[in-house]
Every structure is written in structure tokens, then in C-alpha cells.
Design a protein around this motif. Structure first.
Motif, mmCIF file in Angstrom:
data_model
loop_
_atom_site.group_PDB
_atom_site.id
_atom_site.type_symbol
_atom_site.label_atom_id
_atom_site.label_comp_id
_atom_site.label_asym_id
_atom_site.label_seq_id
_atom_site.Cartn_x
_atom_site.Cartn_y
_atom_site.Cartn_z
ATOM 1 N N PRO A 41 0.807 -1.226 0.000
ATOM 2 C CA PRO A 41 0.000 0.000 0.000
ATOM 3 C C PRO A 41 0.842 1.279 0.000
ATOM 4 N N GLY A 42 1.965 1.264 0.712
ATOM 5 C CA GLY A 42 2.802 2.458 0.758
ATOM 6 C C GLY A 42 3.538 2.725 -0.536
ATOM 7 N N ASP A 43 3.702 1.678 -1.384
ATOM 8 C CA ASP A 43 4.419 1.858 -2.644
ATOM 9 C C ASP A 43 3.633 2.671 -3.652
ATOM 10 N N LEU A 44 2.330 2.795 -3.472
ATOM 11 C CA LEU A 44 1.501 3.534 -4.417
ATOM 12 C C LEU A 44 1.616 5.041 -4.230
ATOM 13 N N HIS A 45 2.388 5.445 -3.256
ATOM 14 C CA HIS A 45 2.613 6.880 -3.029
ATOM 15 C C HIS A 45 4.120 7.113 -3.002
ATOM 16 N N GLN A 46 4.666 7.524 -4.160
ATOM 17 C CA GLN A 46 6.108 7.634 -4.326
ATOM 18 C C GLN A 46 6.629 9.049 -4.073
ATOM 19 N N GLY A 47 5.757 9.994 -3.774
ATOM 20 C CA GLY A 47 6.204 11.359 -3.545
ATOM 21 C C GLY A 47 6.657 12.003 -4.844
ATOM 22 N N TYR A 48 7.528 13.021 -4.719
ATOM 23 C CA TYR A 48 8.047 13.705 -5.903
ATOM 24 C C TYR A 48 9.154 12.865 -6.534
ATOM 25 N N THR A 49 8.982 12.494 -7.776
ATOM 26 C CA THR A 49 9.982 11.691 -8.472
ATOM 27 C C THR A 49 9.896 11.989 -9.963
ATOM 28 N N PRO A 50 11.035 12.078 -10.653
ATOM 29 C CA PRO A 50 11.009 12.303 -12.110
ATOM 30 C C PRO A 50 10.761 11.014 -12.887
#
Length: 572
Positions: A41-50
Motif C-alpha cells: 500500500p505504501g508503494d503507491l505513493h512515491q512522492g516527488y519523483t522524475p
């Protein structure tokens, strides 16, 4: 596994593939060139990433009838999503959605990335999705029945319409108040509300869908970070104007002033740096603005600034929501209802509270203005009752200066007693009152014996201390209705009304003389003693003025001087 149930989140059925260079093609991904990994579940929110990301979702229908579903991403601020549907027979269907596409180019013209899907009974398909965005990579999604999706969507549009309608109403109302009152706080509040509303409409997808549907390039992507940083800057300026700490807390006022300048610079920077960096600046400013404005609100409550409690509560509600969103965008906390919509819920309540706070502050200013007007009516009958606040303030200052000047004219600056001019004005009033009431009046004139010797031996500073001590003792010994004055040099006068008898006046004179002759400690530590020659004039003759009374008291005092000094003489 799909069935006839209501909406189902797909978070637990997703496999992810990171594409750092963003060059993988669908065929390469499908062929398994790089393996997918099951997503927590936490992997679906990666934050700011290019990086670009690929999602794979295996879907199987176990319903006995056709299922019409909509794949809906809960986070609307995703730039470009391509969906590839691989059917059981190997055919591939492709759809696109996202912010970088004009509404007419999206598979569904909706504020969120959504994809319509249909599944035949028992059908198995694989969904591949390529997602790229300059914002926070938030990939939470759900499969919802078409009717449920549109029902939920309509409900969301209703709430958003109410939310933005409230923002427009509050902004317009306070803008009209600014035109009517010229209070800078109303203007800053209106600009803050409007800039915040534009940024919020960009974040939740309404802006690109309805307000600027053709602006899908670089500048369209900058509306969110620049809008929020601008609203943060205006919030700081509004806080400085609202709290108005310039006089009671100048350091806080300076901090907010410097902060506003820095925030303006940061707002300009968001127009120059890459969009993803601008979003990071936006998130950092959200956290810092939260800390600074909450702290300034606490300071405002401490200094008892009007409506500071409402101000603090309002910013707590909004800025905690902003902080949650900012921290969520960095991927430090999970994405849920509170972190996604907390900013809008908090801002709705916050802006209503701030409007109440402005009203309370305006009422307080109005009360102060009315109070100033009442004071002016009492002091200046010729002035009009309703004056502008600045005119009222200036007039009040002039009246205070006038009163201070009059006080200095009639008061002795060294002792604070009436001077000769003030004494004569008071004495004439007392003479008239005594004649009107047919009462006896006494004037007591006191000349210090030995003062010059003290002044010569210990200096003028010691002499001033001695005169102040004598003045203080005379005030203590005199009655509350008596007038104590310094004629000049080392001569003092006490005017006492409603004299009962000559004996009582003599008793007063003796008491004053004894008080004066008590030792006085000088700043040097030395103690000195002086005497007092006291002349008393009692009674008021026909046609006699205040000057005549002073002259008779002076004659009685000189009798003491010529005889033995340090004594009391009464002339009737």
C-alpha cells in the motif's frame, strides 16, 4: 476478482515497475523485459519523483452478467496516464487521460484521470498503465460501477461547487468591504481567497477542466505551485496587517515583514525553476507558513490583540490541512481522505472563521472610533460628531498636547505643585467661592529658613531634592481640598477654605512648619535641617482680591523673619 459488488479499491492488486528513464515501451513492458513487483500500500505513493511508473492489474470477472466499471484515480494531479487493455484473445485497447491533455482529448472529460471499462461474464484481462507526472506520484485507484462513479462524481461536484462558491462569495464580500472602509486587511484577505481558490481548482482538476481547458503546457502546470505560494505570501501579509503588531510587538512585525519579502521571492522562483522543483518549494512553504502563522497567532493571543483567538483557530484548521498535504506530497505519510481533502475542508472552515475575525476586528475598530468621537464631543463642542478615524486620532493628539501645555503653564516643573500663575488663577476662584458661600478663607505663606546655606554648601542638585521633599510634606499635611503652590525660589503657599477658627488655622500653620523642619537626607547621604517662617492671612475683607491676601500673608511672614524666624504669625 470482479463481482456485482460496489466499488473496489485496486491498491492490493497492483504490481509496479519503475522506469527511471521513461523510455520503456508497452511492448517491452508486456514482454517482461523488466519484471513487475507486487506493490505494498505504501508503494503507491512515491512522492516527488522524475521517474515514470508502470502499473499492472490483472482483472477477472466472476459475474454472470456484463460489468461496466470506471477505473478512477483518487489523485487528480497526474499529468499523463496511458492505459493498455490486453484482452484474453491478445488484442490491445489503448486510452489516455491526465492533466497534460485537453479535456476533449481525454478518454473521459473529467477532473480526475478515469477510464471506462467493460467486462464480459468470466472475462480475464490485464491492464497496463504508464503514469508520468511532475507532481506527487500518488497511484491510489478504484474500480467503481459506472452508475456509482457518476453518482459519487455528481456529489463531489456539488460539494466543490459549494466550496468554490463560498470562496467567491467571501472574496467578493470582503473586497466590497475594502472599497467601503479602505481597510487593507480586507483587500489582502480577498486576494488570498482568490489566489487560494485558483490553486485549489488546479489541484482538484476543476481549473484545467473548466477554467483554462486549453492551457495544458508549461504555464498550465505552474498554476498550482505559483498559486499556492502566492496565497502563502498573501497570507503572511494578511497576518501582518490583521495582527498589527507594529507598536506592541515590533520584532514580530519585522519578522512577518521580512518573511513576506522572502515569500515574494520564492513565488517568483516558482515561475523560473522546473515545475517539480516549484512544487517542492510550494510544499516547503506550506509547512513553514504553518509554523510561522500559528506562532504569530499565539503571540497575538498573548498580546491580547482583538480577534487573535479566532485568527489562531482559523489558521490552525487551514494550515494543519496544508501541512498534511505538503508532507503527503513528499511521501512521508500515506494518502487518505484526510491528507488529500484535509486542505479543502480546513480552508472552508478557516476562511469563514477569518471572515468572522475580520468582522470582529472591524467592529473593534468601529468601537474605538466611536469612543474617540465621544471624547471629542466632550472636549470640542464646535467639532462635528462623525469624523474620519485619522482626523479623530489627530484631533485627540492635539487635545492631549494642549492639555499638557496648559498643565506646564500652571504647574511648577520641579515640585509638581501649582506655580505662581496657577496659584493666582486658583486663588481668584477660591475668593469668589468664599464670598458666594460667606465662608472664611486662609492663605498660608511659607519661606524656608536656611535653604540658601544648604544650596551653597551641597549644590543645586541637593537644593532641588530639598525643595521636592518640602513640597511632598506639604501635600501630605494639607487637606485634600487645600491648594499647595510654590511661589518661586524657596517660598510656598497653602490656600485653605472653610476655616473654622483662627486657632485651627494656627494649628495648621504649626503642623506645616513642624513637617518642614524634620531632617532631610540628601543624595550624598548627609542629613540637613531647615526652618520655616510661616505667615498666615485669615479672613476676607470687602473688595479684597487674591493678590491682597498674598500681600497680607507676606507681611505676616516678614514679621516672623524680623523677629525670630522658624515660627508662625497670623494676621486677621
Amino acid at each position: 476478482m470482479l463481482d456485482d459488488r460496489m466499488a473496489q479499491p485496486v491498491d492490493g492488486f497492483v504490481s509496479l515497475l519503475r522506469d527511471p528513464d521513461g523510455e520503456l515501451t508497452f511492448e517491452q513492458v508486456r514482454s517482461g523485459t523488466k519484471p513487475f513487483e507486487p506493490a505494498e500500500p505504501g508503494d503507491l505513493h512515491q512522492g516527488y519523483t522524475p521517474d515514470a511508473f508502470w502499473m499492472r492489474i490483472d482483472v477477472a470477472s466472476r459475474s454472470s452478467q456484463r460489468l461496466d466499471r470506471v477505473l478512477e484515480f483518487t489523485y487528480s494531479y497526474l499529468d499523463d496516464i496511458s492505459l493498455y487493455r490486453v484482452n484474453a484473445d491478445g488484442t490491445v485497447e489503448q486510452m489516455r487521460s491526465g492533466r497534460t491533455l485537453a479535456p476533449e482529448d481525454r478518454v473521459v472529460a473529467h477532473r480526475k484521470p478515469v477510464f471506462p471499462l467493460s467486462f464480459e461474464p468470466g472475462e480475464r484481462v490485464t491492464l497496463y498503465l504508464r503514469i508520468s507526472t511532475h507532481a506527487s506520484m500518488t497511484l491510489n485507484a478504484r474500480l467503481a460501477p459506472t452508475f456509482e462513479f457518476y453518482a459519487d462524481s455528481d456529489q463531489e461536484y456539488v460539494w466543490l461547487a459549494l466550496y468554490f462558491g463560498m470562496l467567491v462569495a467571501l472574496g467578493a464580500y470582503n473586497l466590497l468591504l475594502f472599497f467601503g472602509t479602505r481597510q487593507r486587511s480586507f483587500l489582502l484577505y480577498s486576494l488570498f481567497v482568490f489566489s487560494f481558490g485558483i490553486a485549489a481548482s488546479s489541484m482538484n482538476g476543476l481549473g484545467p477542466l473548466l477554467l483554462w481547458p486549453g492551457m495544458v503546457g508549461e504555464w498550465g502546470n505552474r498554476i498550482l505551485p505559483t498559486g499556492y505560494t502566492l496565497s502563502a505570501t498573501l497570507a503572511v501579509m494578511f497576518a501582518r496587517s490583521f495582527l498589527n503588531m507594529r507598536r506592541i510587538a515590533p520584532r514580530w512585525d519585522k519578522v512577518l515583514s521580512v518573511m513576506a519579502v522572502c515569500w515574494w521571492c520564492a513565488t517568483l522562483v516558482t515561475l523560473l525553476v522546473p515545475v517539480q522543483d516549484a512544487l517542492k518549494i510550494m510544499s516547503v512553504m506550506g509547512v513553514l507558513t504553518t509554523a510561522f502563522l500559528i506562532t504569530s497567532g499565539i503571540a497575538g493571543v498573548r498580546y491580547r490583540i482583538p480577534a487573535a483567538r479566532i485568527y489562531l483557530l482559523a489558521w490552525l484548521l487551514l494550515l494543519v490541512g496544508a501541512a498534511l498535504l505538503s508532507v503527503r506530497n513528499f511521501g512521508w505519510i500515506p494518502s487518505n481522505f484526510f491528507t488529500v481533502y484535509g486542505l479543502q475542508v480546513g480552508s472552508a472552515i478557516e476562511m469563514v472563521l477569518l471572515s468572522f475575525g475580520l468582522a470582529a476586528r472591524f467592529n473593534e475598530l468601529k468601537r474605538q472610533k466611536e469612543q474617540a468621537q465621544r471624547q471629542l464631543v466632550l472636549s470640542l463642542q464646535r467639532q462635528e460628531r462623525e469624523l474620519e478615524r485619522r482626523v479623530a486620532q489627530r484631533t485627540s493628539e492635539l487635545e492631549a498636547a494642549k492639555a499638557e501645555l496648559e498643565r506646564r503653564v500652571v504647574k511648577d516643573p520641579l515640585t509638581g505643585l501649582y506655580n505662581r500663575y496657577g496659584l493666582m488663577i486658583h486663588l481668584e476662584k477660591v475668593v469668589q467661592r468664599a464670598r458666594r458661600r460667606d465662608e472664611r478663607l486662609a492663605v498660608i505663606l511659607i519661606d524656608l529658613d536656611g535653604f540658601k546655606a544648604v544650596n551653597d554648601q551641597y549644590g543645586h542638585e541637593a537644593g532641588d531634592v530639598l525643595l521636592q521633599a518640602v513640597a511632598h510634606r506639604l501635600q501630605l499635611e494639607a487637606r485634600e481640598s487645600d491648594c499647595v503652590a510654590r511661589m518661586g525660589g524657596d517660598e510656598f503657599v497653602v490656600v485653605t477654605e472653610s476655616v473654622v477658627s483662627e486657632a485651627s488655622v494656627l494649628e495648621i500653620g504649626q503642623r506645616l512648619r513642624e513637617a518642614i523642619t524634620q531632617p532631610v537626607t540628601l543624595p550624598s547621604g548627609d542629613s540637613v535641617w531647615i526652618g520655616a517662617s510661616v505667615g498666615i492671612c485669615a479672613g476676607l475683607r470687602d473688595g479684597e482680591s487674591g493678590c491682597d491676601l498674598i500681600r497680607r500673608a507676606d507681611e505676616a511672614m516678614y514679621r516672623v523673619k524680623r523677629a525670630r524666624k522658624n515660627d508662625v504669625c497670623l494676621l486677621v
